[in-house]
Motif scaffolding. Structure first.
Motif, PDB file in Angstrom:
ATOM      1  N   ARG A  15       0.648  -1.092  -0.281  1.00  0.00           N
ATOM      2  CA  ARG A  15       0.037  -0.114  -0.055  1.00  0.00           C
ATOM      3  C   ARG A  15       1.113   1.055   0.233  1.00  0.00           C
ATOM      4  NH1 ARG A  15      -2.991  -2.623   3.362  1.00  0.00           N
ATOM      5  NH2 ARG A  15      -2.724  -1.645   5.582  1.00  0.00           N
ATOM      6  N   LEU A  16       1.760   0.959   0.643  1.00  0.00           N
ATOM      7  CA  LEU A  16       2.880   2.113   0.094  1.00  0.00           C
ATOM      8  C   LEU A  16       2.996   2.617  -1.714  1.00  0.00           C
ATOM      9  CD1 LEU A  16       5.628   1.369   2.872  1.00  0.00           C
ATOM     10  CD2 LEU A  16       3.330   3.249   3.717  1.00  0.00           C
ATOM     11  N   ASP A  17       3.006   3.520  -1.802  1.00  0.00           N
ATOM     12  CA  ASP A  17       3.809   4.302  -2.912  1.00  0.00           C
ATOM     13  C   ASP A  17       5.440   4.950  -2.430  1.00  0.00           C
ATOM     14  OD1 ASP A  17       4.955   7.808  -2.194  1.00  0.00           O
ATOM     15  OD2 ASP A  17       3.410   7.027  -0.835  1.00  0.00           O
ATOM     16  N   GLY A  18       5.543   4.330  -3.322  1.00  0.00           N
ATOM     17  CA  GLY A  18       7.396   4.074  -3.516  1.00  0.00           C
ATOM     18  C   GLY A  18       8.721   5.106  -3.364  1.00  0.00           C
ATOM     19  N   CYS A  19       7.842   6.455  -2.713  1.00  0.00           N
ATOM     20  CA  CYS A  19       8.640   7.344  -2.213  1.00  0.00           C
ATOM     21  C   CYS A  19       7.881   7.565  -0.857  1.00  0.00           C
ATOM     22  CB  CYS A  19       7.873   8.403  -2.870  1.00  0.00           C
ATOM     23  SG  CYS A  19       8.533   9.435  -4.664  1.00  0.00           S
ATOM     24  N   THR A  20       7.750   7.075  -0.258  1.00  0.00           N
ATOM     25  CA  THR A  20       7.262   7.455   0.983  1.00  0.00           C
ATOM     26  C   THR A  20       8.347   5.877   1.445  1.00  0.00           C
ATOM     27  OG1 THR A  20       4.623   8.384   1.139  1.00  0.00           O
ATOM     28  CG2 THR A  20       5.824   6.634   2.895  1.00  0.00           C
ATOM     29  N   VAL A  53       4.456  -5.097  -5.121  1.00  0.00           N
ATOM     30  CA  VAL A  53       5.274  -6.576  -3.906  1.00  0.00           C
ATOM     31  C   VAL A  53       5.535  -7.907  -4.315  1.00  0.00           C
ATOM     32  CG1 VAL A  53       5.839  -7.082  -1.392  1.00  0.00           C
ATOM     33  CG2 VAL A  53       4.839  -4.565  -2.034  1.00  0.00           C
ATOM     34  N   GLY A  54       6.627  -8.047  -3.964  1.00  0.00           N
ATOM     35  CA  GLY A  54       6.798  -9.967  -4.543  1.00  0.00           C
ATOM     36  C   GLY A  54       8.423 -10.147  -4.423  1.00  0.00           C
ATOM     37  N   TYR A  55       8.254 -11.501  -4.545  1.00  0.00           N
ATOM     38  CA  TYR A  55       9.737 -11.811  -4.272  1.00  0.00           C
ATOM     39  C   TYR A  55      10.299 -12.075  -5.818  1.00  0.00           C
ATOM     40  CZ  TYR A  55       8.363 -13.046   0.495  1.00  0.00           C
ATOM     41  OH  TYR A  55       7.792 -13.029   1.942  1.00  0.00           O
ATOM     42  N   ALA A  56      11.763 -12.034  -5.821  1.00  0.00           N
ATOM     43  CA  ALA A  56      12.233 -12.291  -6.805  1.00  0.00           C
ATOM     44  C   ALA A  56      11.943 -12.559  -7.846  1.00  0.00           C
ATOM     45  CB  ALA A  56      13.325 -11.099  -7.144  1.00  0.00           C
ATOM     46  N   ALA A  57      11.999 -13.029  -9.124  1.00  0.00           N
ATOM     47  CA  ALA A  57      12.138 -14.856  -9.545  1.00  0.00           C
ATOM     48  C   ALA A  57      13.646 -14.677 -10.715  1.00  0.00           C
ATOM     49  CB  ALA A  57      10.944 -14.889 -10.180  1.00  0.00           C
ATOM     50  N   THR A  58      14.762 -14.393 -10.323  1.00  0.00           N
ATOM     51  CA  THR A  58      15.338 -14.053 -11.240  1.00  0.00           C
ATOM     52  C   THR A  58      16.202 -15.124 -12.589  1.00  0.00           C
ATOM     53  OG1 THR A  58      17.105 -15.080  -9.852  1.00  0.00           O
ATOM     54  CG2 THR A  58      16.356 -12.887  -9.252  1.00  0.00           C
ATOM     55  N   GLU A 174      14.553 -12.344  -3.447  1.00  0.00           N
ATOM     56  CA  GLU A 174      14.437 -10.943  -2.696  1.00  0.00           C
ATOM     57  C   GLU A 174      12.988  -9.946  -3.064  1.00  0.00           C
ATOM     58  OE1 GLU A 174      17.860  -6.785  -2.293  1.00  0.00           O
ATOM     59  OE2 GLU A 174      18.285  -8.184  -3.968  1.00  0.00           O
ATOM     60  N   LEU A 175      13.016  -8.937  -1.334  1.00  0.00           N
ATOM     61  CA  LEU A 175      11.410  -8.666  -1.578  1.00  0.00           C
ATOM     62  C   LEU A 175      11.982  -7.161  -2.571  1.00  0.00           C
ATOM     63  CD1 LEU A 175       8.633  -8.985  -1.000  1.00  0.00           C
ATOM     64  CD2 LEU A 175       9.564  -7.371   1.094  1.00  0.00           C
ATOM     65  N   LEU A 176      10.178  -7.038  -3.323  1.00  0.00           N
ATOM     66  CA  LEU A 176      10.903  -5.920  -4.433  1.00  0.00           C
ATOM     67  C   LEU A 176       9.577  -5.147  -4.145  1.00  0.00           C
ATOM     68  CD1 LEU A 176      12.173  -7.368  -7.456  1.00  0.00           C
ATOM     69  CD2 LEU A 176      13.810  -6.668  -6.202  1.00  0.00           C
ATOM     70  N   HIS A 177       9.816  -3.578  -4.599  1.00  0.00           N
ATOM     71  CA  HIS A 177       8.058  -3.146  -4.487  1.00  0.00           C
ATOM     72  C   HIS A 177       8.079  -2.290  -5.424  1.00  0.00           C
ATOM     73  CE1 HIS A 177       6.121   0.386  -3.781  1.00  0.00           C
ATOM     74  NE2 HIS A 177       5.886  -0.144  -2.960  1.00  0.00           N
ATOM     75  N   GLY A 178       6.737  -2.270  -6.506  1.00  0.00           N
ATOM     76  CA  GLY A 178       6.838  -1.251  -7.432  1.00  0.00           C
ATOM     77  C   GLY A 178       6.204  -0.860  -7.535  1.00  0.00           C
ATOM     78  N   ASP A 179       6.257   0.625  -8.392  1.00  0.00           N
ATOM     79  CA  ASP A 179       5.355   1.765  -8.635  1.00  0.00           C
ATOM     80  C   ASP A 179       5.532   2.922  -9.976  1.00  0.00           C
ATOM     81  OD1 ASP A 179       6.553   3.658  -7.692  1.00  0.00           O
ATOM     82  OD2 ASP A 179       4.415   4.364  -5.528  1.00  0.00           O
TER      83      ASP A 179
END
Length: 231
Positions: A15-20, A53-58, A174-179
């Motif tokens: 729920r967080l925006d990327g900047c916050t 938000v999700g775990y990286a599949a590289t 690794e845990l990632l966030h994107g917006d």
């Protein structure tokens, strides 16, 4: 792989925006402030979609040039088991290491549907994608350097190994966030502490903005409010 985070915590982070989120991570001093995020070279294809938000599949891909023998590279399906072994949700992070990066797109209509079925919520790549309407219809977020009409000779080389995409170094799981602002990694060791810190930062911002929009605004009050918010 560490123990997966609870669904409630993942949702709080999503729920967080990327900047916050970035501001909150900075307060922990667990990494340099010029690390841990993409550097602006990727396009967020669907900026109106909510954050993911999700775990990286590289994975590493390549394919601007044809194989030295045979007409095409064989299709690999073994990476699907790897992706499925990760906790959900996950985000596919594909590093294109071709000499002409992004000439062809491996990720398109079929792979969008496959990855969504496996639990993915988006794709991040320094290469190209195609079949954009399919991703939009699925609500499947895409961060990519560009688009390509063809898959050319693009094929998968390896999976589960460290990758680097647009300045962001990513390890499997690794845990990632994107917006719409970009993609960043979330250090798992501080993940549970981030939501309350982010809430405090947001409250401080609202207070400053309210002051700026108030008829009672003055530089003295602004300086006092900024000084109060500093650690």
């Amino acid at each position: 792989m560490n123990t997966p985070l609870t669904k409630e915590l993942l949702e709080s982070l999503r729920r967080l925006d990327g900047c916050t989120l970035a501001n909150a991570i900075e307060t922990f001093n667990v990494r340099l402030r010029n690390e841990g995020f993409t550097d602006g070279g990727l396009r967020c294809f669907f900026p109106l979609l909510p954050p993911i938000v999700g775990y990286a599949a590289t994975v590493k891909i390549r394919g601007s040039a044809p194989p030295t023998a045979g007409g095409y590279y064989p299709q690999r399906t073994d990476w699907w088991e790897y992706v499925r072994s990760l906790p959900t949700p996950h985000i596919v992070v594909a590093q294109d290491i071709a000499s002409h990066r992004g000439l062809g797109a491996m990720l398109g209509q079929v792979h969008f549907n496959i990855q969504r079925a496996l639990g993915a919520v988006g794709i991040v790549t320094n290469g190209a994608v195609r079949s954009i309407p399919t991703a939009e219809t699925l609500g499947f977020q895409v961060f990519a350097a560009g688009v390509s009409v063809s898959h050319a000779y693009t094929h998968l080389l390896e999976f589960g190994t460290p990758v680097e995409v647009d300045g962001l170094k990513v390890h499997s799981g690794e845990l990632l966030h994107g917006d719409q602002h970009g993609v960043q990694s979330i250090p798992l060791g501080i993940a549970a502490q981030i939501p309350p810190i982010a809430a405090r930062i947001s409250a401080q911002k609202r207070e400053l903005i309210a002051l700026c929009q108030s008829s009672d605004f003055s530089l003295e009050k602004l300086r006092a409010a900024v000084a109060k918010d500093r650690p």
